[in-house]
Design an enzyme around this catalytic site. Sequence first.
Site, PDB file in Angstrom:
ATOM      1  N   ARG A 127     -67.252  29.679  10.209  1.00 51.24           N
ATOM      2  CA  ARG A 127     -66.022  29.527   9.424  1.00 51.24           C
ATOM      3  C   ARG A 127     -65.099  28.415   9.921  1.00 51.24           C
ATOM      4  O   ARG A 127     -64.671  27.559   9.137  1.00 51.24           O
ATOM      5  CB  ARG A 127     -65.253  30.855   9.388  1.00 51.24           C
ATOM      6  CG  ARG A 127     -65.968  31.938   8.611  1.00 51.24           C
ATOM      7  CD  ARG A 127     -65.363  33.292   8.860  1.00 51.24           C
ATOM      8  NE  ARG A 127     -65.581  33.714  10.244  1.00 51.24           N
ATOM      9  CZ  ARG A 127     -65.054  34.788  10.803  1.00 51.24           C
ATOM     10  NH1 ARG A 127     -64.238  35.549  10.089  1.00 51.24           N
ATOM     11  NH2 ARG A 127     -65.330  35.103  12.051  1.00 51.24           N
ATOM     12  N   ASP A 180     -66.779  37.126   7.558  1.00 53.70           N
ATOM     13  CA  ASP A 180     -67.652  36.504   8.548  1.00 53.70           C
ATOM     14  C   ASP A 180     -69.053  36.305   7.957  1.00 53.70           C
ATOM     15  O   ASP A 180     -69.788  37.276   7.775  1.00 53.70           O
ATOM     16  CB  ASP A 180     -67.733  37.411   9.783  1.00 53.70           C
ATOM     17  CG  ASP A 180     -68.420  36.715  10.934  1.00 53.70           C
ATOM     18  OD1 ASP A 180     -69.095  35.688  10.690  1.00 53.70           O
ATOM     19  OD2 ASP A 180     -68.270  37.181  12.074  1.00 53.70           O
ATOM     20  N   CYS A 238     -62.126  30.989  14.701  1.00 56.01           N
ATOM     21  CA  CYS A 238     -62.866  32.165  14.245  1.00 56.01           C
ATOM     22  C   CYS A 238     -63.524  32.795  15.473  1.00 56.01           C
ATOM     23  O   CYS A 238     -63.086  32.557  16.600  1.00 56.01           O
ATOM     24  CB  CYS A 238     -63.871  31.810  13.143  1.00 56.01           C
ATOM     25  SG  CYS A 238     -65.189  30.689  13.648  1.00 56.01           S
TER      26      CYS A 238
HETATM   27  P1  4NP Z   1     -68.015  32.544  12.889  1.00 58.92           P
HETATM   28  O1  4NP Z   1     -69.308  33.435  12.692  1.00 58.92           O
HETATM   29  O2  4NP Z   1     -67.015  33.369  13.644  1.00 58.92           O
HETATM   30  O3  4NP Z   1     -67.573  32.257  11.495  1.00 58.92           O
HETATM   31  O4  4NP Z   1     -68.452  31.306  13.647  1.00 58.92           O
HETATM   32  C1  4NP Z   1     -69.937  34.067  13.796  1.00 58.92           C
HETATM   33  C2  4NP Z   1     -70.852  33.392  14.546  1.00 58.92           C
HETATM   34  C3  4NP Z   1     -71.474  34.031  15.614  1.00 58.92           C
HETATM   35  C4  4NP Z   1     -71.165  35.338  15.912  1.00 58.92           C
HETATM   36  C5  4NP Z   1     -70.241  36.004  15.158  1.00 58.92           C
HETATM   37  C6  4NP Z   1     -69.618  35.355  14.107  1.00 58.92           C
HETATM   38  N1  4NP Z   1     -71.822  35.994  16.967  1.00 58.92           N
HETATM   39  O5  4NP Z   1     -71.540  37.183  17.166  1.00 58.92           O
HETATM   40  O6  4NP Z   1     -72.619  35.390  17.669  1.00 58.92           O
END
Ligand code: 4NP
Length: 154
Positions: free
Chosen positions: A14, A118, A8
């Site tokens: 995720r 997300d 992800c």
């Molecule tokens: P993930 O969620 O991709 O599901 O781990 C996110 C976690 C952090 C960020 C974006 C999405 N971020 O921009 O820091």
Amino acid sequence: MKRILFVCLGNICRSPLAEGIAQHLIATRHLPYQVDSAGTGSWHEGEAPCTNSQKVARLHGIDISHQRARAVTPKDKEAFDMIVVMDRSNLKTLQDRGFEKLYLLGDFGEYGGADVPDPYYFDGFEGFEKVFAMIEDAMKAFFDQLQKEENYNK
Ligand code: 4NP
């Protein structure tokens, strides 16, 4: 032993759930797969999964608290047989970096190619239950399909 990487953006919401759910299915179904997860971004490297992902996993009997975030590296191109991404943005990022063997998790099961949303931008916990259910259903369908293909090729 097939090696599968789940990807992800941050590797804190995720894909840690995907890794934990996959690991749980591997253990209960005795499947010959090795799994890991990573993020296309490196902002959260070394961090444990986000609190709500840890919480929703724990509610379903899965402990992901030991996981630590890492970024995807070029070595992952050779280290894994399949790379399963959570959304189209992850897919495009890895295509642009020359990755192959890419799959969208939402292409498996009943999700018609939908992105796993997300949850980083979710307001509160509720969305994490939906994300957990989507990842779990799609993962079961993905593993079912892999097993069918492996039996067919025997
Ligand atoms: P993930 O969620 O991709 O599901 O781990 C996110 C976690 C952090 C960020 C974006 C999405 N971020 O921009 O820091």
